[in-house]
Design a protein around this motif. Structure first.
Motif, PDB file in Angstrom:
ATOM      1  N   PRO A 232       0.843  -1.202   0.000  1.00 19.37           N
ATOM      2  CA  PRO A 232       0.000   0.000   0.000  1.00 19.37           C
ATOM      3  C   PRO A 232       0.878   1.251   0.000  1.00 19.37           C
ATOM      4  CG  PRO A 232      -0.726  -1.555   1.672  1.00 19.37           C
ATOM      5  CD  PRO A 232       0.602  -2.050   1.174  1.00 19.37           C
ATOM      6  N   TYR A 233       0.399   2.307  -0.626  1.00 18.44           N
ATOM      7  CA  TYR A 233       1.190   3.541  -0.707  1.00 18.44           C
ATOM      8  C   TYR A 233       1.522   4.080   0.682  1.00 18.44           C
ATOM      9  CZ  TYR A 233       2.713   8.230  -1.855  1.00 18.44           C
ATOM     10  OH  TYR A 233       3.459   9.386  -1.958  1.00 18.44           O
ATOM     11  N   SER A 234       0.647   3.833   1.638  1.00 22.04           N
ATOM     12  CA  SER A 234       0.858   4.358   2.995  1.00 22.04           C
ATOM     13  C   SER A 234       2.164   3.849   3.609  1.00 22.04           C
ATOM     14  CB  SER A 234      -0.319   3.980   3.900  1.00 22.04           C
ATOM     15  OG  SER A 234      -0.485   2.569   3.940  1.00 22.04           O
ATOM     16  N   GLU A 235       2.666   2.718   3.130  1.00 19.58           N
ATOM     17  CA  GLU A 235       3.895   2.167   3.699  1.00 19.58           C
ATOM     18  C   GLU A 235       5.146   2.953   3.294  1.00 19.58           C
ATOM     19  OE1 GLU A 235       4.845  -1.783   4.162  1.00 19.58           O
ATOM     20  OE2 GLU A 235       2.807  -2.516   4.511  1.00 19.58           O
ATOM     21  N   LEU A 236       4.985   3.891   2.384  1.00 21.86           N
ATOM     22  CA  LEU A 236       6.126   4.711   1.997  1.00 21.86           C
ATOM     23  C   LEU A 236       6.670   5.489   3.191  1.00 21.86           C
ATOM     24  CD1 LEU A 236       7.697   5.363  -0.658  1.00 21.86           C
ATOM     25  CD2 LEU A 236       6.290   7.424  -0.839  1.00 21.86           C
ATOM     26  N   ASN A 237       5.820   5.734   4.163  1.00 19.81           N
ATOM     27  CA  ASN A 237       6.234   6.476   5.358  1.00 19.81           C
ATOM     28  C   ASN A 237       6.859   5.587   6.431  1.00 19.81           C
ATOM     29  OD1 ASN A 237       5.189   8.946   4.326  1.00 19.81           O
ATOM     30  ND2 ASN A 237       3.125   8.323   4.947  1.00 19.81           N
ATOM     31  N   ASN A 238       6.764   4.283   6.255  1.00 22.89           N
ATOM     32  CA  ASN A 238       7.315   3.368   7.255  1.00 22.89           C
ATOM     33  C   ASN A 238       8.835   3.278   7.142  1.00 22.89           C
ATOM     34  OD1 ASN A 238       4.680   2.901   7.951  1.00 22.89           O
ATOM     35  ND2 ASN A 238       4.565   0.850   7.055  1.00 22.89           N
ATOM     36  N   PRO A 239       9.505   2.958   8.243  1.00 25.40           N
ATOM     37  CA  PRO A 239      10.965   2.801   8.185  1.00 25.40           C
ATOM     38  C   PRO A 239      11.391   1.755   7.162  1.00 25.40           C
ATOM     39  CG  PRO A 239      10.211   2.897  10.459  1.00 25.40           C
ATOM     40  CD  PRO A 239       8.985   2.797   9.608  1.00 25.40           C
ATOM     41  N   LYS A 240      10.592   0.694   7.036  1.00 26.44           N
ATOM     42  CA  LYS A 240      10.897  -0.358   6.074  1.00 26.44           C
ATOM     43  C   LYS A 240       9.595  -0.866   5.476  1.00 26.44           C
ATOM     44  CE  LYS A 240      13.644  -4.578   5.595  1.00 26.44           C
ATOM     45  NZ  LYS A 240      14.566  -5.514   6.291  1.00 26.44           N
ATOM     46  N   ILE A 241       9.558  -0.966   4.148  1.00 25.81           N
ATOM     47  CA  ILE A 241       8.332  -1.385   3.472  1.00 25.81           C
ATOM     48  C   ILE A 241       8.182  -2.905   3.547  1.00 25.81           C
ATOM     49  CG2 ILE A 241       7.180  -1.507   1.217  1.00 25.81           C
ATOM     50  CD1 ILE A 241       8.431   1.189   0.550  1.00 25.81           C
ATOM     51  N   ASN A 242       6.990  -3.352   3.839  1.00 28.40           N
ATOM     52  CA  ASN A 242       6.682  -4.780   3.874  1.00 28.40           C
ATOM     53  C   ASN A 242       6.189  -5.204   2.490  1.00 28.40           C
ATOM     54  OD1 ASN A 242       6.040  -7.405   4.650  1.00 28.40           O
ATOM     55  ND2 ASN A 242       4.005  -6.799   5.384  1.00 28.40           N
ATOM     56  N   TRP A 243       7.132  -5.631   1.654  1.00 19.36           N
ATOM     57  CA  TRP A 243       6.784  -5.994   0.280  1.00 19.36           C
ATOM     58  C   TRP A 243       6.091  -7.351   0.233  1.00 19.36           C
ATOM     59  CZ3 TRP A 243       6.945  -2.153  -2.911  1.00 19.36           C
ATOM     60  CH2 TRP A 243       7.913  -1.160  -2.797  1.00 19.36           C
ATOM     61  N   LYS A 244       4.958  -7.408  -0.493  1.00 21.68           N
ATOM     62  CA  LYS A 244       4.221  -8.652  -0.665  1.00 21.68           C
ATOM     63  C   LYS A 244       4.368  -9.131  -2.109  1.00 21.68           C
ATOM     64  CE  LYS A 244       0.680  -7.425   2.763  1.00 21.68           C
ATOM     65  NZ  LYS A 244      -0.776  -7.178   2.968  1.00 21.68           N
ATOM     66  N   PRO A 245       4.413 -10.443  -2.330  1.00 22.15           N
ATOM     67  CA  PRO A 245       4.552 -10.961  -3.701  1.00 22.15           C
ATOM     68  C   PRO A 245       3.377 -10.537  -4.581  1.00 22.15           C
ATOM     69  CG  PRO A 245       4.970 -12.679  -2.080  1.00 22.15           C
ATOM     70  CD  PRO A 245       4.402 -11.514  -1.324  1.00 22.15           C
ATOM     71  N   LEU A 246       3.683 -10.147  -5.799  1.00 23.07           N
ATOM     72  CA  LEU A 246       2.664  -9.774  -6.778  1.00 23.07           C
ATOM     73  C   LEU A 246       2.759 -10.663  -8.015  1.00 23.07           C
ATOM     74  CD1 LEU A 246       0.386  -7.911  -7.711  1.00 23.07           C
ATOM     75  CD2 LEU A 246       2.133  -6.311  -8.547  1.00 23.07           C
ATOM     76  N   ILE A 247       3.970 -10.750  -8.596  1.00 25.42           N
ATOM     77  CA  ILE A 247       4.183 -11.570  -9.791  1.00 25.42           C
ATOM     78  C   ILE A 247       5.410 -12.442  -9.566  1.00 25.42           C
ATOM     79  CG2 ILE A 247       4.607 -11.565 -12.278  1.00 25.42           C
ATOM     80  CD1 ILE A 247       3.504  -8.719 -12.373  1.00 25.42           C
ATOM     81  N   LYS A 248       5.282 -13.727  -9.851  1.00 30.38           N
ATOM     82  CA  LYS A 248       6.402 -14.653  -9.793  1.00 30.38           C
ATOM     83  C   LYS A 248       6.881 -14.936 -11.220  1.00 30.38           C
ATOM     84  CE  LYS A 248       3.997 -17.905  -7.865  1.00 30.38           C
ATOM     85  NZ  LYS A 248       2.681 -17.257  -7.874  1.00 30.38           N
ATOM     86  N   TYR A 249       8.146 -15.295 -11.363  1.00 31.22           N
ATOM     87  CA  TYR A 249       8.667 -15.637 -12.689  1.00 31.22           C
ATOM     88  C   TYR A 249       7.834 -16.730 -13.349  1.00 31.22           C
ATOM     89  CZ  TYR A 249      12.988 -12.883 -12.326  1.00 31.22           C
ATOM     90  OH  TYR A 249      13.909 -11.850 -12.243  1.00 31.22           O
ATOM     91  N   GLU A 250       7.404 -17.708 -12.543  1.00 30.93           N
ATOM     92  CA  GLU A 250       6.660 -18.836 -13.108  1.00 30.93           C
ATOM     93  C   GLU A 250       5.263 -18.440 -13.590  1.00 30.93           C
ATOM     94  OE1 GLU A 250       7.059 -19.681  -8.574  1.00 30.93           O
ATOM     95  OE2 GLU A 250       8.249 -18.738 -10.168  1.00 30.93           O
ATOM     96  N   ASP A 251       4.807 -17.218 -13.268  1.00 30.71           N
ATOM     97  CA  ASP A 251       3.545 -16.726 -13.833  1.00 30.71           C
ATOM     98  C   ASP A 251       3.703 -16.370 -15.305  1.00 30.71           C
ATOM     99  OD1 ASP A 251       2.154 -16.918 -11.391  1.00 30.71           O
ATOM    100  OD2 ASP A 251       2.880 -14.943 -10.761  1.00 30.71           O
ATOM    101  N   GLU A 252       4.968 -16.201 -15.729  1.00 36.54           N
ATOM    102  CA  GLU A 252       5.300 -15.911 -17.133  1.00 36.54           C
ATOM    103  C   GLU A 252       4.559 -14.677 -17.652  1.00 36.54           C
ATOM    104  OE1 GLU A 252       4.960 -19.516 -19.426  1.00 36.54           O
ATOM    105  OE2 GLU A 252       6.360 -20.583 -18.134  1.00 36.54           O
ATOM    106  N   ILE A 253       4.521 -13.659 -16.805  1.00 41.39           N
ATOM    107  CA  ILE A 253       3.898 -12.377 -17.159  1.00 41.39           C
ATOM    108  C   ILE A 253       4.968 -11.448 -17.714  1.00 41.39           C
ATOM    109  CG2 ILE A 253       2.832 -10.293 -16.174  1.00 41.39           C
ATOM    110  CD1 ILE A 253       1.331 -12.141 -14.236  1.00 41.39           C
ATOM    111  N   THR A 254       4.677 -10.835 -18.845  1.00 43.35           N
ATOM    112  CA  THR A 254       5.648  -9.942 -19.481  1.00 43.35           C
ATOM    113  C   THR A 254       5.211  -8.474 -19.477  1.00 43.35           C
ATOM    114  OG1 THR A 254       4.668 -10.362 -21.663  1.00 43.35           O
ATOM    115  CG2 THR A 254       6.501 -11.776 -20.985  1.00 43.35           C
ATOM    116  N   SER A 255       3.964  -8.217 -19.098  1.00 45.20           N
ATOM    117  CA  SER A 255       3.468  -6.844 -19.066  1.00 45.20           C
ATOM    118  C   SER A 255       2.210  -6.809 -18.208  1.00 45.20           C
ATOM    119  CB  SER A 255       3.161  -6.352 -20.489  1.00 45.20           C
ATOM    120  OG  SER A 255       2.748  -5.001 -20.491  1.00 45.20           O
ATOM    121  N   TYR A 256       1.960  -5.659 -17.576  1.00 48.90           N
ATOM    122  CA  TYR A 256       0.752  -5.534 -16.760  1.00 48.90           C
ATOM    123  C   TYR A 256       0.339  -4.070 -16.680  1.00 48.90           C
ATOM    124  CZ  TYR A 256       3.910  -3.947 -13.063  1.00 48.90           C
ATOM    125  OH  TYR A 256       4.847  -3.243 -12.343  1.00 48.90           O
TER     126      TYR A 256
END
Length: 718
Positions: free
Chosen positions: A284-308
């Motif tokens: 979430p954009y709100s995490e930009l203010n946090n000392p460290k961002i808690n990144w969550k998985p969105l796309i994995k290599y095995e999803d074979e996504i080339t654009s979104y």
């Protein structure tokens, strides 16, 4: 695994050129034997890899001087350069990129007669143009590589490079006063993104660990940062890095790149590499203010996504998973589930290309490899409409996907300078643009030249697209020179696009121009890429050879008139084509080419290439990399074509010594009387944004080729 032998260096000798024989600057051989899994490979030119040594620098300078002493004697060379400039002048002003904020338009433009882009603002679509930035006022020989405007339109962020280098300064300018603020964010890479926060007070960017392209840390250990404007860059907050985010399992050579969704609801972290497939995380954009961002998985290599693309919480993606011709899916970014996503556009017998967006719509391209149609998707109803652009090759982009549905589309052809169309996604109104178009007056090249699209059978029967541009008055008897170019890597497609003023000048010399759409590219979908990658990489140069043989068989040209070309990763294609079939080509032009794949992994940019060619740490990959390696395939006493090897001394992608070593072994081993020259550009990197530099390089290469194929206007007096 690798054993190295020390050696001493000798003094070089430079002799004068004669028409029959070429006394090149001396290149001594000092064998180094490497043992790869029991296979011993001798490299006699390893000493040229230490670009910091004075004797190596002198060798490159001697080679450069020798090459220049030959090329400057070719009649017609200067006339060819001048003709390129003349054709370029026909185009008038050339707009490179346009952004719209409110009623204001910001754009880079190369004015008629100028060689570099400058940055302008136009207040209102038909307003007065105002110059914001001439890069040469920043530094001599500087060029603009990218720019962005703050949401409040008070600040401009711009990346500036110098002497063709891709390492840039990221500077921030006060738009009203046209002065740079003290903030200097460097070093950054020319292709990294940067973006203002919605309050215009800070900017995200990716910082390199060093600007020394010879350092082992170059293009490694990069950090995505948040810079608050007006503060010391040393205090910039780390958003993502290998060291700061060990849970992301980043490789040293991968680079983190942060951007915001258009509605500023989400922060997106892409992990960049040479892979076509995307690895990405979000927060979430709100995490930009946090000392460290808690990144969550969105796309994995095995999803074979080339654009979104993201519209609100809708996450649209383009994937080739179980769909080699690609499909478009949709999931909810609040709880992304790629595996169970709704398929909006299923795979068909044509190839789906990169998806784009405006504020309220999604766009995609459907291609048969050459002809492309553009479509619009309504994300609320999923209704799909074709956009009534001319049949052909159509690209484009949104002027501001956050604010509106205005786009520029471009109709392109090989010999037709681009036609610009304005499109409003909301109303569907399409018209030829009256602004941001070339203001010149190109002739109708179709009156003199024809374009033919064919498919030819390669060595294994697979049909390979081949584009041929030729003079209408051609004699189909094999007497016409032909310049054939290929690439075949990273899944990159070479669709019709104006060949450029330099190649147009070559076409005018009664020369056929051909583009081989070989495997390794993406013209025919994901399987086309996989068909020229790692173990299947030989298809890339074998397709190129088959296309060359077709041109000879059909009498467009002959082996005595054939000019082969490859650049960058296309160096594998042309290097292996002339080492496998030296009889097939009269001339080879190798531009900043990868010709020593066995040693690429040792270079700063080498680990980035592992997804494409493999790694020496894997025995099976080693066998494939050895097969790609042109340098080790050069045979002593073999008759090779005339070869011009080009390198940029500031090249950070393909180390200068890689093309240099290939020129050295060819000079020492070639038994034909055809010249082998190393062209060293000291004002260039992997490429140049300065047209004068580009045209000078092209004039040198094309004059050399035309001399060798016997064009009477391009000769050296005996």
């Amino acid at each position: 695994m690798i054993r190295k032998t020390a050696f001493a260096l000798l003094v070089f000798i430079t002799s004068q050129i004669s028409q029959a024989q070429y006394q090149y600057p001396s290149t001594p051989e000092h064998p180094v034997v490497d043992n790869y899994y029991g296979t011993k490979i001798t490299d006699s030119y390893r000493w040229l890899e230490d670009m910091k040594k004075p004797e190596v620098q002198k060798w490159f300078k001697d080679q450069s001087d020798f090459t220049n002493s030959v090329i400057k004697k070719i009649s017609g060379r200067n006339a060819l350069f001048n003709r390129m400039k003349e054709i370029s002048a026909l185009a008038g002003d050339d707009y490179t990129y346009v952004k719209q904020l409110g009623d204001n338009y910001y754009y880079t433009k190369k004015k008629k007669g100028e060689s570099i882009d400058k940055l302008y603002i136009r207040k209102g679509l038909n307003g007065t143009e105002v110059l914001l930035l001439d890069p040469n006022t920043y530094k001599k020989d500087a060029t603009i590589t990218s720019f962005n405007i703050s949401p409040d339109q008070k600040k401009l962020a711009v990346t500036l490079s110098q002497d063709g280098a891709e390492v840039c300064d990221l500077r921030i300018m006060d738009i009203e006063s046209k002065t740079f603020l003290p903030d200097n964010l460097n070093p950054v890479w020319s292709e990294f993104s940067f973006e203002f926060t919605p309050d215009s007070k800070a900017i995200t960017y990716t910082k390199m660990s060093t600007n020394d392209s010879k350092s082992d840390d170059f293009l490694k250990h990069m950090k995505s940062l948040l810079h608050v404007i007006g503060t010391n860059p040393e205090t910039d907050k780390i958003l993502a890095s290998k060291e700061n985010n060990p849970n992301l399992n980043l490789l040293a050579e991968q680079f983190p790149d942060v951007a915001f969704s258009d509605n500023y609801s989400y922060i997106i972290l892409e992990i960049g590499s040479t892979k076509s497939e995307i690895l990405a995380f979000y927060a979430p954009y709100s995490e930009l203010n946090n000392p460290k961002i808690n990144w969550k998985p969105l796309i994995k290599y095995e999803d074979e996504i080339t654009s979104y693309q993201i519209i609100g919480d809708q996450f649209f993606f383009l994937s080739h998973k179980n769909a080699p011709n690609y499909k478009i899916g949709l999931t909810d970014i609040k709880n992304p589930n790629i595996d169970n996503a709704k398929i909006i556009i299923p795979e068909s017998n044509k190839v789906l290309r990169r998806i784009q967006k405006s504020k309220n719509f999604i766009y995609y391209t459907l291609s048969d490899g050459i002809v492309q149609d553009k479509y619009q998707i309504n994300p609320k109803t999923f209704e799909t409409k074709v956009i009534a652009l001319p049949k052909g090759s159509n690209g484009g982009y949104a002027l501001n996907s956050r604010e509106n549905d205005n786009l520029l589309f471009f109709y392109n052809g090989w010999i037709a300078p681009s036609t610009t169309y304005s499109f409003n996604g909301s109303t569907g109104h399409l018209e030829k643009s009256k602004q941001f178009i070339a203001s010149g007056n190109y002739p109708d090249f179709s009156k003199q030249y024809s374009v033919k699209e064919v498919e030819i059978a390669s060595h294994d029967g697979v049909m390979v697209p081949l584009s041929i541009i030729y003079p209408k008055n051609i004699k189909m008897d094999g007497s016409t020179p032909c310049y054939i170019s290929g690439y075949g890597a990273y899944g990159s497609s070479r669709t019709p696009y104006y060949i450029g003023d330099d190649l147009m000048a070559l076409l005018e010399q009664n020369t056929v121009i051909a583009f081989a759409h070989v495997r390794g590219g993406g013209e025919k979908g994901a399987n086309w890429h996989k068909g020229g990658q790692k173990a299947t990489k030989p298809n890339t140069w074998k397709d190129f050879i088959a296309c060359s043989e077709y041109l000879i068989k059909e009498k467009y040209t002959s082996a005595d008139k054939l000019i082969g070309n490859g650049a960058s990763m296309g160096g594998i294609l042309i290097g292996r084509a002339i080492t496998e079939r030296p009889d097939l080509f009269k001339v080879a032009i190798i531009e900043v080419g990868c010709t020593n794949t066995l040693r690429m992994e040792t270079t700063p940019n080498g680990p980035n290439q592992i997804p494409e060619i493999g790694s020496l740490k894997n025995e099976e990959d080693f066998k494939n990399i050895l097969e790609m390696d042109s340098q080790s395939k050069v045979k002593k006493g073999q008759k090779y074509p005339a070869v011009l090897v080009h390198t940029g001394i500031n090249d950070a992608r393909v180390a200068s010594w890689e093309p240099g070593k290939f020129a050295a072994v060819l000079q020492n081993y070639n038994s034909s009387d055809r010249p082998i020259l190393l062209h060293v550009n000291y004002a260039n990197g992997h490429f140049s944004n300065d047209l004068d530099v580009t045209y000078n390089d092209s004039a040198d290469m094309f004059a050399f080729a035309l001399w060798q194929v016997g064009n009477s206007k391009f000769q050296i007096a005996k």
